[in-house]
Structure formats: structure tokens, C-alpha cells
Write a protein that holds these residues in place. Structure first.
Motif, PDB file in Angstrom:
ATOM      1  N   MET A   1       0.839  -1.172   0.000  1.00 42.67           N
ATOM      2  CA  MET A   1       0.000   0.000   0.000  1.00 42.67           C
ATOM      3  C   MET A   1       0.887   1.239   0.000  1.00 42.67           C
ATOM      4  SD  MET A   1      -3.449   1.080   1.804  1.00 42.67           S
ATOM      5  CE  MET A   1      -3.906  -0.559   1.486  1.00 42.67           C
ATOM      6  N   GLY A   2       0.648   2.143  -0.929  1.00 44.83           N
ATOM      7  CA  GLY A   2       1.412   3.376  -1.032  1.00 44.83           C
ATOM      8  C   GLY A   2       0.790   4.491  -0.205  1.00 44.83           C
ATOM      9  N   ILE A   3       1.569   5.536  -0.007  1.00 43.73           N
ATOM     10  CA  ILE A   3       1.136   6.673   0.798  1.00 43.73           C
ATOM     11  C   ILE A   3       1.303   7.950  -0.018  1.00 43.73           C
ATOM     12  CG2 ILE A   3       1.551   8.017   2.902  1.00 43.73           C
ATOM     13  CD1 ILE A   3       0.552   5.180   3.470  1.00 43.73           C
ATOM     14  N   ARG A   4       0.295   8.803   0.010  1.00 46.82           N
ATOM     15  CA  ARG A   4       0.338  10.123  -0.630  1.00 46.82           C
ATOM     16  C   ARG A   4       0.126  11.171   0.463  1.00 46.82           C
ATOM     17  NH1 ARG A   4       1.950  12.751  -4.886  1.00 46.82           N
ATOM     18  NH2 ARG A   4       0.936  11.412  -6.392  1.00 46.82           N
ATOM     19  N   LEU A   5       1.022  12.157   0.527  1.00 48.83           N
ATOM     20  CA  LEU A   5       0.850  13.301   1.424  1.00 48.83           C
ATOM     21  C   LEU A   5       0.684  14.555   0.585  1.00 48.83           C
ATOM     22  CD1 LEU A   5       3.627  12.690   4.107  1.00 48.83           C
ATOM     23  CD2 LEU A   5       1.232  12.015   4.192  1.00 48.83           C
ATOM     24  N   VAL A   6      -0.223  15.412   1.018  1.00 41.90           N
ATOM     25  CA  VAL A   6      -0.422  16.726   0.417  1.00 41.90           C
ATOM     26  C   VAL A   6      -0.254  17.725   1.555  1.00 41.90           C
ATOM     27  CG1 VAL A   6      -1.986  18.237  -0.853  1.00 41.90           C
ATOM     28  CG2 VAL A   6      -2.062  15.750  -1.238  1.00 41.90           C
ATOM     29  N   VAL A   7       0.793  18.547   1.459  1.00 44.04           N
ATOM     30  CA  VAL A   7       1.150  19.457   2.547  1.00 44.04           C
ATOM     31  C   VAL A   7       1.024  20.890   2.055  1.00 44.04           C
ATOM     32  CG1 VAL A   7       2.938  20.091   4.216  1.00 44.04           C
ATOM     33  CG2 VAL A   7       2.783  17.719   3.393  1.00 44.04           C
ATOM     34  N   GLY A   8       0.189  21.678   2.724  1.00 40.25           N
ATOM     35  CA  GLY A   8       0.046  23.087   2.393  1.00 40.25           C
ATOM     36  C   GLY A   8       0.970  23.923   3.251  1.00 40.25           C
ATOM     37  N   MET A   9       1.556  24.951   2.651  1.00 41.50           N
ATOM     38  CA  MET A   9       2.436  25.842   3.408  1.00 41.50           C
ATOM     39  C   MET A   9       2.421  27.233   2.796  1.00 41.50           C
ATOM     40  SD  MET A   9       6.084  24.190   2.256  1.00 41.50           S
ATOM     41  CE  MET A   9       5.474  22.543   2.487  1.00 41.50           C
ATOM     42  N   ARG A  10       2.846  28.192   3.592  1.00 43.32           N
ATOM     43  CA  ARG A  10       2.899  29.588   3.156  1.00 43.32           C
ATOM     44  C   ARG A  10       4.244  30.158   3.577  1.00 43.32           C
ATOM     45  NH1 ARG A  10       0.399  33.847   1.709  1.00 43.32           N
ATOM     46  NH2 ARG A  10      -1.677  33.053   1.460  1.00 43.32           N
ATOM     47  N   ALA A  11       4.905  30.816   2.616  1.00 44.70           N
ATOM     48  CA  ALA A  11       6.164  31.503   2.922  1.00 44.70           C
ATOM     49  C   ALA A  11       5.865  32.667   3.854  1.00 44.70           C
ATOM     50  CB  ALA A  11       6.820  32.002   1.641  1.00 44.70           C
ATOM     51  N   LEU A  12       6.722  32.854   4.840  1.00 43.31           N
ATOM     52  CA  LEU A  12       6.575  34.006   5.723  1.00 43.31           C
ATOM     53  C   LEU A  12       6.916  35.276   4.945  1.00 43.31           C
ATOM     54  CD1 LEU A  12       8.109  32.548   8.986  1.00 43.31           C
ATOM     55  CD2 LEU A  12       5.693  32.888   8.437  1.00 43.31           C
ATOM     56  N   PRO A  13       6.405  36.415   5.375  1.00 42.81           N
ATOM     57  CA  PRO A  13       6.647  37.659   4.635  1.00 42.81           C
ATOM     58  C   PRO A  13       8.138  37.891   4.354  1.00 42.81           C
ATOM     59  CG  PRO A  13       5.021  38.026   6.350  1.00 42.81           C
ATOM     60  CD  PRO A  13       5.569  36.626   6.547  1.00 42.81           C
ATOM     61  N   GLY A  14       8.440  38.124   3.080  1.00 45.77           N
ATOM     62  CA  GLY A  14       9.806  38.399   2.655  1.00 45.77           C
ATOM     63  C   GLY A  14      10.721  37.191   2.576  1.00 45.77           C
ATOM     64  N   LYS A  15      10.199  35.985   2.787  1.00 44.55           N
ATOM     65  CA  LYS A  15      11.024  34.766   2.834  1.00 44.55           C
ATOM     66  C   LYS A  15      10.797  33.831   1.658  1.00 44.55           C
ATOM     67  CE  LYS A  15      12.909  35.832   6.723  1.00 44.55           C
ATOM     68  NZ  LYS A  15      14.330  36.147   6.768  1.00 44.55           N
ATOM     69  N   ARG A  16       9.967  34.223   0.688  1.00 44.92           N
ATOM     70  CA  ARG A  16       9.608  33.318  -0.407  1.00 44.92           C
ATOM     71  C   ARG A  16      10.826  32.799  -1.163  1.00 44.92           C
ATOM     72  NH1 ARG A  16       7.279  36.079  -5.070  1.00 44.92           N
ATOM     73  NH2 ARG A  16       6.063  37.073  -3.451  1.00 44.92           N
ATOM     74  N   GLU A  17      11.701  33.680  -1.606  1.00 47.41           N
ATOM     75  CA  GLU A  17      12.843  33.244  -2.426  1.00 47.41           C
ATOM     76  C   GLU A  17      13.770  32.318  -1.649  1.00 47.41           C
ATOM     77  OE1 GLU A  17      12.985  33.756  -5.689  1.00 47.41           O
ATOM     78  OE2 GLU A  17      11.094  34.849  -5.499  1.00 47.41           O
ATOM     79  N   GLU A  18      14.027  32.645  -0.401  1.00 47.61           N
ATOM     80  CA  GLU A  18      14.889  31.791   0.432  1.00 47.61           C
ATOM     81  C   GLU A  18      14.227  30.434   0.675  1.00 47.61           C
ATOM     82  OE1 GLU A  18      17.217  31.939   4.733  1.00 47.61           O
ATOM     83  OE2 GLU A  18      16.013  33.658   4.104  1.00 47.61           O
ATOM     84  N   MET A  19      12.921  30.454   0.921  1.00 50.36           N
ATOM     85  CA  MET A  19      12.192  29.199   1.117  1.00 50.36           C
ATOM     86  C   MET A  19      12.241  28.334  -0.133  1.00 50.36           C
ATOM     87  SD  MET A  19       8.156  28.555   1.646  1.00 50.36           S
ATOM     88  CE  MET A  19       7.643  27.147   0.694  1.00 50.36           C
ATOM     89  N   MET A  20      12.053  28.956  -1.297  1.00 47.86           N
ATOM     90  CA  MET A  20      12.074  28.199  -2.546  1.00 47.86           C
ATOM     91  C   MET A  20      13.445  27.568  -2.786  1.00 47.86           C
ATOM     92  SD  MET A  20       9.751  30.734  -4.904  1.00 47.86           S
ATOM     93  CE  MET A  20      10.108  29.879  -6.424  1.00 47.86           C
ATOM     94  N   ALA A  21      14.521  28.303  -2.531  1.00 44.79           N
ATOM     95  CA  ALA A  21      15.862  27.764  -2.727  1.00 44.79           C
ATOM     96  C   ALA A  21      16.128  26.606  -1.766  1.00 44.79           C
ATOM     97  CB  ALA A  21      16.907  28.865  -2.542  1.00 44.79           C
ATOM     98  N   GLN A  22      15.761  26.780  -0.506  1.00 46.99           N
ATOM     99  CA  GLN A  22      15.968  25.716   0.478  1.00 46.99           C
ATOM    100  C   GLN A  22      15.120  24.490   0.143  1.00 46.99           C
ATOM    101  OE1 GLN A  22      14.264  25.733   4.605  1.00 46.99           O
ATOM    102  NE2 GLN A  22      16.405  26.226   5.103  1.00 46.99           N
ATOM    103  N   SER A  23      13.892  24.708  -0.288  1.00 54.58           N
ATOM    104  CA  SER A  23      12.994  23.599  -0.621  1.00 54.58           C
ATOM    105  C   SER A  23      13.492  22.822  -1.835  1.00 54.58           C
ATOM    106  CB  SER A  23      11.580  24.122  -0.871  1.00 54.58           C
ATOM    107  OG  SER A  23      11.062  24.710   0.304  1.00 54.58           O
ATOM    108  N   ALA A  24      14.022  23.523  -2.830  1.00 56.42           N
ATOM    109  CA  ALA A  24      14.547  22.851  -4.028  1.00 56.42           C
ATOM    110  C   ALA A  24      15.725  21.954  -3.668  1.00 56.42           C
ATOM    111  CB  ALA A  24      14.953  23.881  -5.075  1.00 56.42           C
TER     112      ALA A  24
END
Length: 95
Positions: A1-24
Motif C-alpha cells: 500500500m502506497g502513501i500520498r501526502l499533500v502538505v500546504g504551506m505559506r512563505a513568511l513575509p519576505g522569505k519566499r525566495e529563500e524558502m524556494m531555494a531551500q525547498s529545491a
């Protein structure tokens, strides 16, 4: 049996680019883990600070091993980059 997760998140103000780089960088690491079939971030086209992480694991055991590796990582001293909005967990049969 496989598992699927769907995780919602929001970048904190002014942190989007840093979050995207770290996430990649993190996604590349996780995709190499045993049992990981998908680990991908998607950005909302109407709200660029909102993201979804889709994870697909071969089994609950593979997901639990991933969580153990996550807990074993050294605690990061950085300021937070995101807030978690929720996680959906699904089991599926691949046929």
C-alpha cells in the motif's frame, strides 16, 4: 500500500525566495531516499506565497524511515521561512 501526502504551506513575509531555494535543495535529497516516488513543490499562481508539497511513498514504512531521518538531522538555528497550513494523508493501491 502506497502513501500520498499533500502538505500546504505559506512563505513568511519576505522569505519566499529563500524558502524556494531551500525547498529545491531539500527535494533533491529526499528524492534519493528509498521508497520515495515523488517529492515536489508547487506554487499557487494566484498567491505566490502559497505552496503545496506532494509526496508519494512506496509504503508507510518508507515514510516512517523518512521521518526518522528528518528527526535525526541537526536542529537548524535559522529563523523560520514558512508556516505549515495542514497535511492530508492518503493510502492507495497501485494497480
Amino acid at each position: 500500500m502506497g502513501i500520498r501526502l499533500v502538505v500546504g504551506m505559506r512563505a513568511l513575509p519576505g522569505k519566499r525566495e529563500e524558502m524556494m531555494a531551500q525547498s529545491a535543495a531539500r527535494a533533491k535529497e529526499v528524492r534519493e531516499e528509498p521508497g520515495c516516488a515523488q517529492f515536489a513543490f508547487f506554487q499557487d499562481i494566484e498567491d505566490p506565497d502559497s505552496f503545496m508539497l506532494l509526496e508519494k511513498w512506496a509504503s508507510q514504512e518508507a515514510l516512517e524511515a523518512h521521518w526518522e531521518r528528518l528527526r535525526a538531522r541537526p536542529a537548524e538555528q535559522r529563523e523560520p521561512l514558512r508556516e505549515m497550513l495542514g497535511m492530508e494523508h492518503y493510502e492507495y493501491d497501485e494497480e
